[in-house]
Motif scaffolding. Structure first.
Motif, PDB file in Angstrom:
ATOM      1  N   ILE A 709     -31.196 -25.388  -6.911  1.00 21.90           N
ATOM      2  CA  ILE A 709     -32.299 -26.265  -7.360  1.00 21.90           C
ATOM      3  C   ILE A 709     -31.819 -27.240  -8.432  1.00 21.90           C
ATOM      4  O   ILE A 709     -32.168 -28.430  -8.452  1.00 21.90           O
ATOM      5  CB  ILE A 709     -33.459 -25.411  -7.870  1.00 21.90           C
ATOM      6  N   TYR A 710     -31.032 -26.729  -9.333  1.00 20.74           N
ATOM      7  CA  TYR A 710     -30.505 -27.576 -10.395  1.00 20.74           C
ATOM      8  C   TYR A 710     -29.693 -28.741  -9.829  1.00 20.74           C
ATOM      9  O   TYR A 710     -29.825 -29.905 -10.225  1.00 20.74           O
ATOM     10  CB  TYR A 710     -29.661 -26.742 -11.339  1.00 20.74           C
ATOM     11  N   LEU A 711     -28.847 -28.432  -8.868  1.00 15.74           N
ATOM     12  CA  LEU A 711     -28.004 -29.477  -8.263  1.00 15.74           C
ATOM     13  C   LEU A 711     -28.874 -30.483  -7.496  1.00 15.74           C
ATOM     14  O   LEU A 711     -28.604 -31.688  -7.507  1.00 15.74           O
ATOM     15  CB  LEU A 711     -26.965 -28.838  -7.331  1.00 15.74           C
ATOM     16  N   GLN A 712     -29.893 -29.981  -6.801  1.00 18.52           N
ATOM     17  CA  GLN A 712     -30.755 -30.893  -6.037  1.00 18.52           C
ATOM     18  C   GLN A 712     -31.479 -31.873  -6.974  1.00 18.52           C
ATOM     19  O   GLN A 712     -31.597 -33.073  -6.707  1.00 18.52           O
ATOM     20  CB  GLN A 712     -31.764 -30.083  -5.218  1.00 18.52           C
ATOM     21  N   ARG A 713     -31.982 -31.372  -8.045  1.00 15.16           N
ATOM     22  CA  ARG A 713     -32.698 -32.253  -8.979  1.00 15.16           C
ATOM     23  C   ARG A 713     -31.749 -33.266  -9.624  1.00 15.16           C
ATOM     24  O   ARG A 713     -32.119 -34.419  -9.874  1.00 15.16           O
ATOM     25  CB  ARG A 713     -33.391 -31.425 -10.056  1.00 15.16           C
ATOM     26  N   LYS A 714     -30.556 -32.795  -9.898  1.00 15.79           N
ATOM     27  CA  LYS A 714     -29.574 -33.717 -10.489  1.00 15.79           C
ATOM     28  C   LYS A 714     -29.264 -34.859  -9.527  1.00 15.79           C
ATOM     29  O   LYS A 714     -29.175 -36.029  -9.907  1.00 15.79           O
ATOM     30  CB  LYS A 714     -28.326 -32.949 -10.868  1.00 15.79           C
ATOM     31  N   ARG A 715     -29.121 -34.536  -8.226  1.00 16.00           N
ATOM     32  CA  ARG A 715     -28.851 -35.588  -7.230  1.00 16.00           C
ATOM     33  C   ARG A 715     -30.057 -36.528  -7.092  1.00 16.00           C
ATOM     34  O   ARG A 715     -29.941 -37.740  -6.924  1.00 16.00           O
ATOM     35  CB  ARG A 715     -28.496 -34.950  -5.885  1.00 16.00           C
ATOM     36  N   ALA A 716     -31.250 -35.924  -7.142  1.00 16.15           N
ATOM     37  CA  ALA A 716     -32.461 -36.762  -7.013  1.00 16.15           C
ATOM     38  C   ALA A 716     -32.566 -37.733  -8.172  1.00 16.15           C
ATOM     39  O   ALA A 716     -32.920 -38.919  -8.001  1.00 16.15           O
ATOM     40  CB  ALA A 716     -33.697 -35.866  -6.949  1.00 16.15           C
ATOM     41  N   ALA A 717     -32.265 -37.276  -9.360  1.00 16.30           N
ATOM     42  CA  ALA A 717     -32.322 -38.170 -10.533  1.00 16.30           C
ATOM     43  C   ALA A 717     -31.315 -39.282 -10.406  1.00 16.30           C
ATOM     44  O   ALA A 717     -31.561 -40.446 -10.773  1.00 16.30           O
ATOM     45  CB  ALA A 717     -32.088 -37.355 -11.814  1.00 16.30           C
ATOM     46  N   ALA A 718     -30.165 -38.976  -9.860  1.00 16.83           N
ATOM     47  CA  ALA A 718     -29.131 -40.006  -9.676  1.00 16.83           C
ATOM     48  C   ALA A 718     -29.602 -41.057  -8.681  1.00 16.83           C
ATOM     49  O   ALA A 718     -29.367 -42.256  -8.847  1.00 16.83           O
ATOM     50  CB  ALA A 718     -27.840 -39.342  -9.203  1.00 16.83           C
ATOM     51  N   ARG A 719     -30.291 -40.654  -7.601  1.00 16.85           N
ATOM     52  CA  ARG A 719     -30.762 -41.621  -6.612  1.00 16.85           C
ATOM     53  C   ARG A 719     -31.825 -42.536  -7.214  1.00 16.85           C
ATOM     54  O   ARG A 719     -31.895 -43.719  -6.938  1.00 16.85           O
ATOM     55  CB  ARG A 719     -31.323 -40.872  -5.390  1.00 16.85           C
ATOM     56  N   GLU A 720     -32.683 -41.915  -8.048  1.00 19.95           N
ATOM     57  CA  GLU A 720     -33.721 -42.744  -8.670  1.00 19.95           C
ATOM     58  C   GLU A 720     -33.077 -43.809  -9.556  1.00 19.95           C
ATOM     59  O   GLU A 720     -33.520 -44.967  -9.585  1.00 19.95           O
ATOM     60  CB  GLU A 720     -34.672 -41.882  -9.506  1.00 19.95           C
TER      61      GLU A 720
END
Length: 790
Positions: A709-720
């Motif tokens: 979950i941590y990694l997924q959120r980190k990737r999502a923040a990067a895309r934003e």
């Protein structure tokens, strides 16, 4: 100090008495020594008078002369036992008066010294000169006298003496310096009614075989010693008895244990050595030869088989009756006797209905025991069943009730060949005494037909056997006796005037009673029998121990132990120790304490069998000290091959936590405990190793989910961040319908949700979602084989 100071010291009366007593005690040894000097000198003084010369009669031929014999020859030796040289001496024969009865023979045998009125005159022409005979010197002699010169006027027993006459320094005139007497039975013509004589010829030995055998297929026997080989070797006691008895009119009386022991020597055998060692026996050829000679010797003779091991019937009657089942050994010993004779001496039919108590001493209890195992004929002796008011020796057979017969052997004839007969003089005197007694029996009442039995000592020496053989041979050639088998003697017509009353227990000789086997011996034999029965029931081949141990138990009660109490005790102890050693070879291997992980598990228990052969039919049972906490399962049947160990698994079920004592015990097929119990502790716990693994796995999954979950959120923040850079003010994003909107093709919006708000298939579950099941939540016991920590 008082005397030095000048004071007078007065001794009290008590002090004077003590000092005098001490002085007497101190002087007692010296006084005793002085008094013993004359006694010692007298004891070692040289013989004087008619005892100066020792005379030995080594042979007398013929031992029982008849009218067809020309002369009687007497030979022997004389020895000067005095201190002076004998000169001018000679040796002569003297014929004494005819003797009147059997007791007069005994009186002559006890008399010493020369008596002119009783020893008769020298027979002329039958003397031999004596050279100067110095002290300690011996000289042989041979005297021959014609039968007519003996002037044997009538049938009977005559005293015959050999005397030495001469001079010495202390006796310058001629006098009789020594004399030896013997007996000369004389019968001119054969009796019209010869006396039937039965002579028992015993083949009995001590116990030689142990209960121990080796574990090979042949069960190699082990002997206590190698003394039996010496007895059956050429010149040995038993070899002489067989060789001599072969040509004599006798009845062989055999202990079948002797046959079994010699038969065991014909093959491979071992002999006990010091400190528990054994060595190979090497007398197989001697054993084979003796059995072959025996089989030939008994072909034309009657054979009586005593119960196996020759049990001490009197000891059983007096001591064994206090031990339950002790008398029960006599029946099997009688049955085994016939089987042994049939096996070792095929073709020889032996009777086993005779019992022979020690020395023929009987009482009512001895007779009861003797006849309890089927022996309807009890060999007694006339000094036990005494006659009153008879002037003659009656027939041996006496009915004693219950269809039983007491065969009463003549005491005087039965004890004629006891003592040391290794010297020719002693043996010759015994032979002449025996023959004279038998003639006197016939002359007591010549018109009465009688049957007389002779039961000698159980184990005659070689020299005794030789003297016995000479006497029996001469008796058979005489004109007053005829040989008869023992079974015929038992069936002879009883004398109505002879005693038939068996004496009570109080009359049993105390000299024999003190040498009986104690009650403890019979208790130990019974305990050993019980232990053997318990051991046999677990064996796949019980006969391998029944034969050696069963025979050994019978040997514990042998008559041969009389006079050897220590040897009997050691034998009993060795048999039981060996049996106990075998029984402990089958045992449980000690388990260490165990931890039971889970509601159910398998507990292994190992049985060790160090015997050569297998065990079977046993039961192994576990017992829980707290069945409500731990159920240890059902008992299991045990079969273990020889020389192996085997584990047996018990399915257990736990009901509560905590330690539980578990006891493992072996049982025989008949439900008796076998060997020692084995106890161990089982600790029951609900936190099992499997549960711990499941918990650890769940924790690991949670950790992995959090990381994802941590990694997924980190990737999502990067895309934003990337989207904000491209749109500047965000107008590009808005042309697609706004952030997170569906394009109308069903694809998820940028926030990862479908239109219905459920997570998309390509994304992970979120924290807080229920985890998948890792096992059944059933309360049924888990399968067996679950690990038991130890």
């Amino acid at each position: 100090m008082a005397e030095a100071a000048g004071f007078q010291v007065t001794e009290r009366p008590r002090g004077r008495w003590l000092r005098r007593a001490a002085a007497l005690v101190a002087g007692a040894p010296l006084l005793a020594g002085l008094l013993q000097v004359p006694a010692a000198q007298e004891a070692h003084a040289a013989p004087v008078g008619s005892r100066t010369v020792d005379v030995d009669i080594d042979s007398l031929t013929p031992p029982a002369p008849g009218k067809d014999d020309d002369a009687v020859t007497v030979s022997g030796s004389i020895t000067n036992e005095g201190r002076a040289t004998i000169t001018g001496g000679h040796i002569g024969l003297r014929r004494g008066p005819v003797l009147n009865n059997r007791s007069s023979i005994d009186d002559v045998a006890r008399r010493t010294g020369y008596s002119a009125g009783l020893d008769g005159q020298e027979i002329g022409g039958s003397t031999e000169k004596v050279k100067a005979l110095r002290p300690g010197v011996s000289q042989p002699f041979t005297l021959r006298v014609p039968v007519k010169k003996l002037r044997l006027s009538k049938d009977g027993v005559y005293q015959l003496g050999v005397s030495v006459s001469g001079r010495s320094r202390s006796a310058p005139y001629e006098q009789v310096l020594g004399i030896e007497r013997t007996f000369l039975p004389w019968q001119e013509a054969a009796s019209s009614k010869k006396t039937d004589f039965t002579y028992m010829w015993p083949l009995i030995s001590k116990t030689h075989l142990t209960a121990e055998t080796e574990g090979d297929e042949q069960q190699t026997p082990i002997f206590r010693d190698d003394k039996l080989a010496a007895e059956i070797a050429p010149g040995g006691r038993l070899q002489q008895l067989v060789a001599l008895g072969k040509d004599l009119p006798v009845t062989f009386v055999v202990d079948p244990d002797l046959l079994a022991s010699v038969d065991a020597m014909t093959g491979r055998y071992k002999v006990e050595g010091p400190h528990g060692t054994t060595r190979a026996g090497r007398n197989q050829d001697v054993a084979k030869q003796w059995l072959s000679d025996l089989e030939q010797a008994v072909q034309a003779h009657e054979v009586i088989a005593l119960p196996f091991g020759d049990p001490d019937i009197a000891s059983l009657a007096h001591q064994g009756k206090a031990v339950p089942s002790a008398l029960g050994h006599l029946g099997p010993a009688t049955e085994l006797a016939s089987k042994t004779v049939d096996t070792v001496l095929p073709g020889v039919k032996a009777r086993n209905d005779f019992a022979w108590p020690v020395d023929g001493a009987v009482d009512s209890s001895v007779v009861d025991v003797a006849t309890s195992a089927g022996a309807h004929n009890v060999i007694a002796r006339s000094d036990s069943m005494r006659e009153t008011g008879l002037s003659y020796t009656p027939t041996a057979a006496r009915p004693i009730g219950g269809g039983n017969t007491a065969v009463v052997a003549d005491a005087g004839l039965s004890t004629a060949f006891t003592g040391d007969l290794s010297k020719a003089g002693s043996a010759t005197l015994a032979v002449q005494n025996f023959l004279s007694q038998t003639l006197m029996v016939n002359l007591q009442d010549p018109s009465r037909q009688r049957s007389v039995v002779v039961a000698p000592q159980r184990m005659p020496t070689a020299s005794q056997a030789q003297a016995m053989a000479k006497a029996v041979r001469a008796l058979d050639d005489s004109g007053w006796a005829e040989a008869q088998d023992l079974s015929d003697a038992a069936k002879a017509k009883p004398d109505r005037n002879a005693t038939r009353q068996v004496p009570g227990p109080a009359s049993y000789p105390s000299s024999l009673r003190k040498h009986e086997l104690p009650a403890a011996a019979f208790r130990q034999a019974q305990e050993t029998r019980t232990a053997l029965d318990d051991f046999e029931v677990i064996l796949a081949e019980p006969w391998r121990v029944e034969t050696p141990f069963g025979n050994a138990i019978m040997r514990m009660m042998s008559t041969s132990w009389r006079g050897d109490a220590n040897g009997a005790k050691a034998f009993r102890k060795s048999v039981r120790s060996y049996l106990d050693g075998l029984t402990t070879k089958v045992h449980l291997i000690q388990k260490s304490d165990a931890t039971l992980s889970g509601r159910s598990a398998t507990i292994p228990v190992t049985v060790q069998n160090n015997l050569v052969r297998g065990v079977e039919g046993m039961t192994l049972r576990l017992t829980s000290s707290q069945p409500n906490r731990l159920d240890v399962g059902e008992p299991q049947t045990i079969d273990v091959e020889g020389g192996h160990s085997q584990s047996f698994k018990f399915d257990t079920t736990a009901h509560a936590n905590g330690p539980v004592q578990v006891t493992a015990q072996l049982y025989t097929a008949d439900g008796k405990r076998y060997g020692r119990a084995m106890t161990f502790e089982v600790n029951v716990t609900e936190i099992t190793a499997t549960v711990m693994l499941v918990i650890a796995g769940g924790v690991l999954l949670l950790v992995l989910a959090g990381v994802r979950i941590y990694l997924q959120r980190k990737r999502a923040a990067a895309r934003e961040d990337d989207d904000g850079t491209d749109g500047g003010d965000g107008t590009d994003g808005g042309t697609d319908g706004g952030a997170g909107s569906d394009d109308g093709d069903g694809t998820p919006d940028s926030d990862g949700t479908d239109q219905d708000g459920r997570p998309s298939d390509g994304e992970s579950e979120q924290p807080g979602d229920p985890a998948a099941d890792t096992g059944s939540e059933s309360t049924d016991p888990s399968s067996s084989g679950e690990k038991v920590d130890r």
